[in-house]
Design an enzyme around this catalytic site. Sequence first.
Site, short mmCIF file in Angstrom:
data_model
loop_
_atom_site.label_atom_id
_atom_site.label_comp_id
_atom_site.label_asym_id
_atom_site.label_seq_id
_atom_site.Cartn_x
_atom_site.Cartn_y
_atom_site.Cartn_z
N SER A 1 12.60 0.50 5.96
CA SER A 1 12.52 1.55 6.97
C SER A 1 13.47 1.30 8.13
CB SER A 1 11.09 1.69 7.50
OG SER A 1 10.22 2.15 6.49
N ASP B 1 -2.06 -5.70 0.09
CA ASP B 1 -2.29 -4.79 1.22
C ASP B 1 -3.57 -3.99 1.01
OD1 ASP B 1 -2.07 -3.01 3.30
OD2 ASP B 1 -0.13 -2.19 2.70
N ASN C 1 7.66 -8.15 7.84
CA ASN C 1 8.14 -7.08 6.98
C ASN C 1 9.63 -6.83 7.22
OD1 ASN C 1 8.58 -4.73 5.55
ND2 ASN C 1 7.18 -3.47 6.74
N CYS D 1 1.70 5.05 8.12
CA CYS D 1 2.69 4.01 7.82
C CYS D 1 3.09 3.32 9.12
CB CYS D 1 3.92 4.63 7.15
SG CYS D 1 5.30 3.48 6.95
N HIS E 1 5.78 2.42 10.19
CA HIS E 1 7.06 2.83 10.76
C HIS E 1 7.11 4.33 10.98
CE1 HIS E 1 8.28 -1.18 9.06
NE2 HIS E 1 8.58 -1.26 10.34
N SER F 1 11.74 -4.64 6.49
CA SER F 1 11.47 -3.32 5.94
C SER F 1 12.71 -2.49 5.62
CB SER F 1 10.61 -2.53 6.93
OG SER F 1 10.38 -1.22 6.47
N GLY G 1 0.81 -1.21 0.00
CA GLY G 1 0.00 0.00 0.00
C GLY G 1 0.84 1.25 0.00
#
Length: 531
Positions: free
Chosen positions: A384, A184, A380, A222, A224, A382, A102
Amino acid sequence: MSAYQNDIKAVAALKEVAGSSWSAINPESVARMRAQNRFKTGLEIAQYTADIMRKDMAEYDADTSVYTQSLGCWHGFIGQQKLISIKKHLKTTNKRYLYLSGWMVAALRSEFGPLPDQSMHEKTAVSNLIEELYTFLRQADSRELDLLFTSLDAAREAGDTAKAAEIQNQIDNYETHIVPIIADIDAGFGNPEATYLLAKRMIEAGACCIQIENQVSDEKQCGHQDGKVTVPHADFLAKIAAVRYAFLELGIDNGVIVARTDSLGAGLTKQIAVTKEPGDLGDQYNSFLDCEEITEAELGNGDVVIKREGKLLRPKRLPSNLFQFRKGTGEARCVLDCITSLQNGADLLWIETEKPHVGQIAAMVDEIRKVIPNAKLVYNNSPSFNWTLNFRQQVFDAFVAEGKDVSAYDRAKLMSVEYDETELAQVADEKIRTFQKDGSAHAGIFHHLITLPTYHTAALSTDNLAKGYFADQGMLAYVKGVQREELRQGIACVKHQNMAGSDIGDNHKEYFAGEAALKASGKDNTMNQFH
């Protein structure tokens, strides 16, 4: 007899019944076109891929070393090239999926332009991307089979029966590029009815697996970033039920639902849960609120209070009209979220964490498995996270605990290139390399994904090309950095006309018009330079 040979026989029988009006129809050409168009609808894809995911989940339960993986994509071409690469290098698509993020839909697919991951993009962009991904994966099948058909014709023309038999075997046992997509749906884009309607569109486009999170839909952030707001369990479970109803209505009875909890990093709730009796789910949700005990005399204008065990409790309410959870309750809330989701229709879990740490994940999964023994995670991996810094700090702390001398390191600056060749950095890199294996063995992670890999790889590769091309390297920057590497590494896209379907079209023209076909693949086609 293979499906290919059965189709040849079936069409030959139809041709005989039709008589002379079908004289131009070649049964083998029809069989080839059918092989290249195996999946006629998105629902066929959803059912096929749901069966794959269920098989993979059962195999993981029996052996945690057979976890699954995916990479996130934001365009059909990106997903296609991933699967082509997987088949090229690993020879099979087994246990490899695609992830539809997403975040990337918001950042790269919205008509508003780049947006943050806050469910502000058009929700149909999600289902449209699923359809686009499967369109490109089906085209990858068509292209690869077309190359096999061309090789088969060449072997037959050369009288090489052994080669022809080998190629025919590859056609008969062809493995498709179609794989499961974990898609997502954010927080459901509205109320449960809105969630159900979008889930149907996603499933009709081919999604066998839908991931939904327990944030407030209109406050979604989000995973994160700060400011995340969760909803009471009853609200979230209604949306899980809405997704399940969508699967069942469309006949995908074994569709997969991933329930994501953002509670670890979410310190806020928009609502106080409805509770009917002490200890029920609403009461458990409210028990995490940051409250102060007050007397009736201390009630202020507009105060909201909870009565528990004969006491009046005033939850801390912020100027935003949100209520705050007690600090340090995130893991306990995650565990409760996960247990209730699995008890109410979800199949897999997603715990959004602030760092990649096997021990932290395993501690929560161990608690969940006390109630749900076969609980499994989608995790995930990620971008990030600063993986280098996180793992170097984890190793630094482990060295300290072991009594090793760490005086040569500055824990706050471990990302520095000066540490790249040190023992600490090498140990950290090995832990990064084995993170997925370790997480699956010890923390119940069935599926590992990277949400935004191609967002970053596209930016990096473009930067590398631009800095040379627009400076003093000119065309050499492209030739040396891109085309030469495509040729030497056997990247299919070096023949971009073929990848776009030119040869498939030529063969179709020949089916339709015979010797009169005007084809693009003649001697003057510059793609011949790449044979």
